[in-house]
Enzyme design. Structure first.
Site, PDB file in Angstrom:
ATOM      1  N   CYS A 152      76.523  82.530  83.983  1.00  0.00           N
ATOM      2  CA  CYS A 152      77.590  81.817  83.262  1.00  0.00           C
ATOM      3  C   CYS A 152      78.901  81.971  84.016  1.00  0.00           C
ATOM      4  O   CYS A 152      79.242  83.063  84.475  1.00  0.00           O
ATOM      5  CB  CYS A 152      77.730  82.365  81.845  1.00  0.00           C
ATOM      6  SG  CYS A 152      79.088  81.606  80.918  1.00  0.00           S
ATOM      7  N   ASP A 183      80.725  67.816  67.583  1.00  0.00           N
ATOM      8  CA  ASP A 183      81.643  68.911  67.260  1.00  0.00           C
ATOM      9  C   ASP A 183      80.900  69.874  66.352  1.00  0.00           C
ATOM     10  O   ASP A 183      79.962  69.475  65.661  1.00  0.00           O
ATOM     11  CB  ASP A 183      82.876  68.405  66.506  1.00  0.00           C
ATOM     12  CG  ASP A 183      82.583  68.184  65.032  1.00  0.00           C
ATOM     13  OD1 ASP A 183      81.911  67.181  64.705  1.00  0.00           O
ATOM     14  OD2 ASP A 183      82.963  69.033  64.201  1.00  0.00           O
ATOM     15  N   CYS A 195      81.937  81.446  82.716  1.00  0.00           N
ATOM     16  CA  CYS A 195      83.110  81.575  81.838  1.00  0.00           C
ATOM     17  C   CYS A 195      83.889  82.839  82.196  1.00  0.00           C
ATOM     18  O   CYS A 195      83.358  83.757  82.845  1.00  0.00           O
ATOM     19  CB  CYS A 195      82.696  81.582  80.369  1.00  0.00           C
ATOM     20  SG  CYS A 195      82.213  83.178  79.701  1.00  0.00           S
ATOM     21  N   ASP A 225      89.157  64.964  61.580  1.00  0.00           N
ATOM     22  CA  ASP A 225      88.227  64.609  60.522  1.00  0.00           C
ATOM     23  C   ASP A 225      89.048  64.426  59.252  1.00  0.00           C
ATOM     24  O   ASP A 225      90.081  65.063  59.067  1.00  0.00           O
ATOM     25  CB  ASP A 225      87.161  65.689  60.355  1.00  0.00           C
ATOM     26  CG  ASP A 225      86.027  65.208  59.441  1.00  0.00           C
ATOM     27  OD1 ASP A 225      86.030  64.011  59.075  1.00  0.00           O
ATOM     28  OD2 ASP A 225      85.162  66.023  59.097  1.00  0.00           O
ATOM     29  N   CYS A 234      82.190  86.146  81.093  1.00  0.00           N
ATOM     30  CA  CYS A 234      81.022  86.585  81.868  1.00  0.00           C
ATOM     31  C   CYS A 234      81.381  86.950  83.304  1.00  0.00           C
ATOM     32  O   CYS A 234      80.687  87.762  83.926  1.00  0.00           O
ATOM     33  CB  CYS A 234      79.944  85.498  81.847  1.00  0.00           C
ATOM     34  SG  CYS A 234      79.194  85.301  80.223  1.00  0.00           S
ATOM     35  N   HIS A 264      83.018  82.370  75.431  1.00  0.00           N
ATOM     36  CA  HIS A 264      81.719  82.145  76.075  1.00  0.00           C
ATOM     37  C   HIS A 264      80.938  81.026  75.374  1.00  0.00           C
ATOM     38  O   HIS A 264      80.368  80.156  76.023  1.00  0.00           O
ATOM     39  CB  HIS A 264      80.889  83.434  76.085  1.00  0.00           C
ATOM     40  CG  HIS A 264      79.454  83.189  76.408  1.00  0.00           C
ATOM     41  ND1 HIS A 264      78.999  83.039  77.693  1.00  0.00           N
ATOM     42  CD2 HIS A 264      78.380  82.991  75.592  1.00  0.00           C
ATOM     43  CE1 HIS A 264      77.698  82.779  77.669  1.00  0.00           C
ATOM     44  NE2 HIS A 264      77.302  82.750  76.423  1.00  0.00           N
TER      45      HIS A 264
END
Ligand SMILES: [Zn+2]
Length: 399
Positions: A327, A289, A329, A91, A332, A358
């Site tokens: 989940c 984003d 991830c 950006d 988790c 997460h």
């Protein structure tokens, strides 16, 4: 074409495709994790790779101030500097500079402001920002734009939109000028003895930014002016999620979706709450984003399929369940709410890391699910069902 978008499936305005970049393809729609200072806070690039993050973001304003864009260039450019070999977008810093209320002066030439780090006087112009983004070397670089608050009245929004269009033209001219320069023509800022040919010109593409506040006619004028100016490889949609009502944001997305070229990616800047992602995909957005997943993660808030939860809640003290059931991830899969709560209550660094991980995984997976539903032809039902479930328990457990 080095940069291209191929759309594979659609459902109404929603689309799934592949955005090709020199550092690899990005399956869209996609969430880009934000690494403002060339690091997605608390996460290693290996974490991002493991969860299937495809493209990440960095910020020209912040990296110009520290460590300096020439330092990044000297160290091989952003990809090498931060150890991420996938696609990167920078950006321009328009949002940051215009957020420095009282610290800045805006003219047609550019913006004079004081560094938020040491108060030193700085001057950004569309041209200087493109040179900064050139040094950083991301795959996609954003124009320098004039950002105004979301609720701005039409006159203020018009002035900023028209200036952003003019600045897009100046950014493009500087971008093409730099592209026209031969290899090795750069001047090293650090007195390095290494040959400059080791650092070939980055292959980059410049996205303009559609502005116009919450005024449909201004958004339309912005799109038309930008489309007439150049055959851009993609478009940013800026100035949303900056204080306006959600309905206004969604309305603006409908307007620009209908007007932007269908074969170019649309990047909705700074928008990243789960429901906004799903609503955005429904309105033709390809890239998102937001700092929310990492910022909220550091504050102890976790995204779940049923709304947000605050991991510090007392009743999680002995909760053996993962942060979110189902989940995949790495937080988790291994740890209980009781353990993560303990880490937060004890100010242990791992707690910040696990919730950041997460939350980013949650948004990356959400977009993966959206792509799968688009490919399977079930997106409309999937998204409506997801929104109904998510909205039925908004932050119900957060108190
Ligand atoms: Zn998880």
């Amino acid at each position: 074409m080095t940069f291209s978008l191929t759309v594979h499936a659609t459902a109404g305005a929603a689309r799934a495709g592949v955005f090709v970049t020199p550092h690899g393809p990005v399956s869209t729609p996609a969430f880009m994790a934000v690494g403002t200072l060339a690091t997605v806070k608390a996460l290693d690039p290996l974490d991002l790779e493991a969860m299937g993050a495809q493209m990440i973001l960095a910020n020209a304003y912040h990296l110009h101030l520290r460590p300096g864009d020439e330092v990044v260039r000297e160290l091989g450019g952003l990809h090498q500097f931060m150890g991420w070999n996938g696609p990167i977008l920078t950006d321009s810093g328009g949002f940051q500079v215009f957020s420095l209320e009282g610290l800045r002066t805006v003219t047609e030439d550019g913006v004079e402001f004081r560094s938020h780090i040491d108060g030193s006087r700085r001057h950004f112009t569309p041209e200087s920002v493109i040179r900064i983004e050139r040094n950083l070397g991301a795959d996609v670089i954003m124009q320098f734009d004039h950002v105004v608050p979301g609720q701005s009245e039409e006159g203020v929004a018009r002035e900023a939109m028209e200036r952003s269009v003019r600045w897009a033209g100046r950014c493009l001219e500087e971008f093409e000028r730099l592209n026209g320069q031969g290899l090795g023509s750069r001047v090293s800022g650090l007195g390095s003895s290494r040959p400059e040919t080791r650092d070939p010109r980055p292959v980059q593409v410049l996205f303009p930014i559609v502005q116009g506040g919450i005024h449909a006619s201004l958004r339309m004028q912005s799109v038309r002016a930008l489309v007439d100016m150049h055959d851009w490889a993609g478009y940013g949609v800026g100035g949303l999620s900056v204080g306006e009502a959600k309905a206004d944001m969604y309305g603006m997305l409908d307007v620009v979706d209908a007007a932007l070229p269908a074969d170019r990616p649309r990047y909705l800047m700074g928008v990243g709450f789960p429901e906004d992602l799903v609503e955005g995909v429904r309105r033709g957005v390809d890239l998102f984003d937001c700092v929310a997943p990492t910022r909220m993660g550091r504050n102890g808030t976790a995204f779940t399929d049923e709304g947000r939860i605050n991991i510090k809640r007392a009743d999680f003290r002995t909760d053996p369940r993962p942060i979110m059931e189902g989940c995949g991830c790495s937080a988790c899969r291994r740890f209980s709410r009781g353990y993560v709560r303990h880490l937060f209550v004890s100010d242990e660094i791992l707690g910040l890391r696990l919730l950041s991980l997460h939350n980013v995984h949650f948004l990356v997976s959400l977009m993966r699910d959206a792509r799968a539903a688009l490919a399977a032809g079930t997106f409309d039902a999937w998204s409506l069902d997801w929104l109904a479930r998510h909205h039925s328990k908004p932050e119900a457990q957060a108190r």
